[in-house]
Design a protein around this motif. Sequence first.
Motif, PDB file in Angstrom:
ATOM      1  N   ARG A 137      27.914  65.575 -45.102  1.00  0.00           N
ATOM      2  CA  ARG A 137      29.047  65.836 -44.220  1.00  0.00           C
ATOM      3  C   ARG A 137      29.923  64.602 -44.089  1.00  0.00           C
ATOM      4  NH1 ARG A 137      27.553  68.888 -38.732  1.00  0.00           N
ATOM      5  NH2 ARG A 137      29.838  68.836 -38.679  1.00  0.00           N
ATOM      6  N   THR A 138      31.221  64.834 -43.998  1.00  0.00           N
ATOM      7  CA  THR A 138      32.158  63.723 -43.822  1.00  0.00           C
ATOM      8  C   THR A 138      31.830  62.940 -42.563  1.00  0.00           C
ATOM      9  OG1 THR A 138      33.901  64.924 -44.985  1.00  0.00           O
ATOM     10  CG2 THR A 138      34.590  63.127 -43.544  1.00  0.00           C
ATOM     11  N   ARG A 139      31.451  63.616 -41.509  1.00  0.00           N
ATOM     12  CA  ARG A 139      31.051  62.939 -40.263  1.00  0.00           C
ATOM     13  C   ARG A 139      29.964  61.910 -40.528  1.00  0.00           C
ATOM     14  NH1 ARG A 139      27.228  66.523 -36.777  1.00  0.00           N
ATOM     15  NH2 ARG A 139      25.956  65.941 -38.567  1.00  0.00           N
ATOM     16  N   ASP A 140      28.968  62.301 -41.312  1.00  0.00           N
ATOM     17  CA  ASP A 140      27.856  61.402 -41.582  1.00  0.00           C
ATOM     18  C   ASP A 140      28.273  60.255 -42.502  1.00  0.00           C
ATOM     19  OD1 ASP A 140      26.216  63.023 -40.019  1.00  0.00           O
ATOM     20  OD2 ASP A 140      25.680  64.280 -41.730  1.00  0.00           O
TER      21      ASP A 140
ATOM     22  N   ASP B 140      28.073  51.717 -40.282  1.00  0.00           N
ATOM     23  CA  ASP B 140      26.842  50.929 -40.347  1.00  0.00           C
ATOM     24  C   ASP B 140      26.917  49.879 -41.455  1.00  0.00           C
ATOM     25  OD1 ASP B 140      25.850  52.548 -38.330  1.00  0.00           O
ATOM     26  OD2 ASP B 140      24.672  53.807 -39.694  1.00  0.00           O
TER      27      ASP B 140
ATOM     28  N   SER C  10      16.921  58.228 -43.764  1.00  0.00           N
ATOM     29  CA  SER C  10      17.655  58.509 -42.528  1.00  0.00           C
ATOM     30  C   SER C  10      18.786  57.495 -42.356  1.00  0.00           C
ATOM     31  CB  SER C  10      16.710  58.418 -41.333  1.00  0.00           C
ATOM     32  OG  SER C  10      16.310  57.059 -41.130  1.00  0.00           O
ATOM     33  N   ARG C  11      19.655  57.783 -41.406  1.00  0.00           N
ATOM     34  CA  ARG C  11      20.745  56.849 -41.123  1.00  0.00           C
ATOM     35  C   ARG C  11      20.197  55.478 -40.727  1.00  0.00           C
ATOM     36  NH1 ARG C  11      25.425  57.188 -36.323  1.00  0.00           N
ATOM     37  NH2 ARG C  11      26.330  55.117 -36.803  1.00  0.00           N
TER      38      ARG C  11
ATOM     39  N   SER D 112      26.856  61.256 -48.313  1.00  0.00           N
ATOM     40  CA  SER D 112      26.078  62.171 -47.485  1.00  0.00           C
ATOM     41  C   SER D 112      26.737  63.542 -47.522  1.00  0.00           C
ATOM     42  CB  SER D 112      25.992  61.658 -46.041  1.00  0.00           C
ATOM     43  OG  SER D 112      25.003  62.367 -45.320  1.00  0.00           O
TER      44      SER D 112
ATOM     45  N   ASN E 189      29.821  57.695 -40.336  1.00  0.00           N
ATOM     46  CA  ASN E 189      28.815  56.924 -39.604  1.00  0.00           C
ATOM     47  C   ASN E 189      28.155  55.881 -40.502  1.00  0.00           C
ATOM     48  OD1 ASN E 189      29.168  58.274 -37.159  1.00  0.00           O
ATOM     49  ND2 ASN E 189      27.631  59.836 -37.639  1.00  0.00           N
ATOM     50  N   LEU E 190      27.844  56.271 -41.728  1.00  0.00           N
ATOM     51  CA  LEU E 190      27.233  55.341 -42.677  1.00  0.00           C
ATOM     52  C   LEU E 190      28.201  54.234 -43.073  1.00  0.00           C
ATOM     53  CD1 LEU E 190      25.500  58.053 -44.869  1.00  0.00           C
ATOM     54  CD2 LEU E 190      24.302  56.333 -43.489  1.00  0.00           C
TER      55      LEU E 190
END
Length: 297
Positions: free
Chosen positions: A79-82, A89, A51-52, A77, A85-86
């Motif tokens: 999706r580009t969105r994810d 992080d 998970s993220r 990941s 986010n990664l």
Amino acid sequence: MFTGLSAFPLTPMNEDGIDEAGFITLVERLAAAGVDSIGALGSTGSYAYLSRAERARVAQLAVAHAGQTPVMVGIGSLRTRDVLNLTEDAQKAGVSGVLLAPVSYQKLSADEVFGLFETVSRNLSVPLCVYDNPGTTHFEFTDELHGRIAQLPNVASIKIPGVPADPAAAKARVDRLRALIPEHVTIGVSGDAFGATGLNAGCDAWYSVIGGLFPKTTLAITRAAQAGNAAEATRLSERLKPLWTLFAQYGGSLRVVAAAAELEGLVKHPCLPLPLKAANDLARRQIVDLIKELELS
């Protein structure tokens, strides 16, 4: 940081969560051995199964326990969105670089892959390594696409999936790619059986799975190649042929390396996310013999 030996450790885990103590042990072992960088959350790090929040935690642990050794973290990941986010992080964790593979369920086009790297590169404050791994992503980069992506800001290295076994053909392959990318972008070889050949052919880095578990063994090969002693690098790699054979026999390096890490007492059993399983009892007996025979360390 994208030169020399980049060692890729497992992310040991079970269905209850990450074996944090085991992961810390692996990272500290690599730093103590003197690897040039640590590649957390690569394919060997089972990033796609986490998970993220788990991935953020692994990034934090890697940075906290690597000492002065630079840490690169996988951000691939669906999706580009994810991915963005990664990326956020990883940068918050203090990584020195990120590794991006074009992960997808639907087969991607070259324009879609370029768009992914273009978007991510604009949102980075650390350098990026392009992860070319058709065995898992089922996307095949062309050298021309590598050349386009290498012009983007913050792109600093390309991780290629092996080289031809013939030294002359390997050098020709590396030279073709190098002619299309900026000088500051390094080329790193992956696929451990190709490590010595790739370094001898002019690759700047070896992105190594076995280096994540047996860093001293792989450092000896890397340092020989860096010193211009191609014959010694080749000799040391040839000694490991039984290990490369075992990788092929059991569907790749992950299951073998996971079993070896368990056998060495470095991580808890089991250490892979279901449905994945470390190599079976027959393989384990072979691994025990090889660790002793090849003096892997």
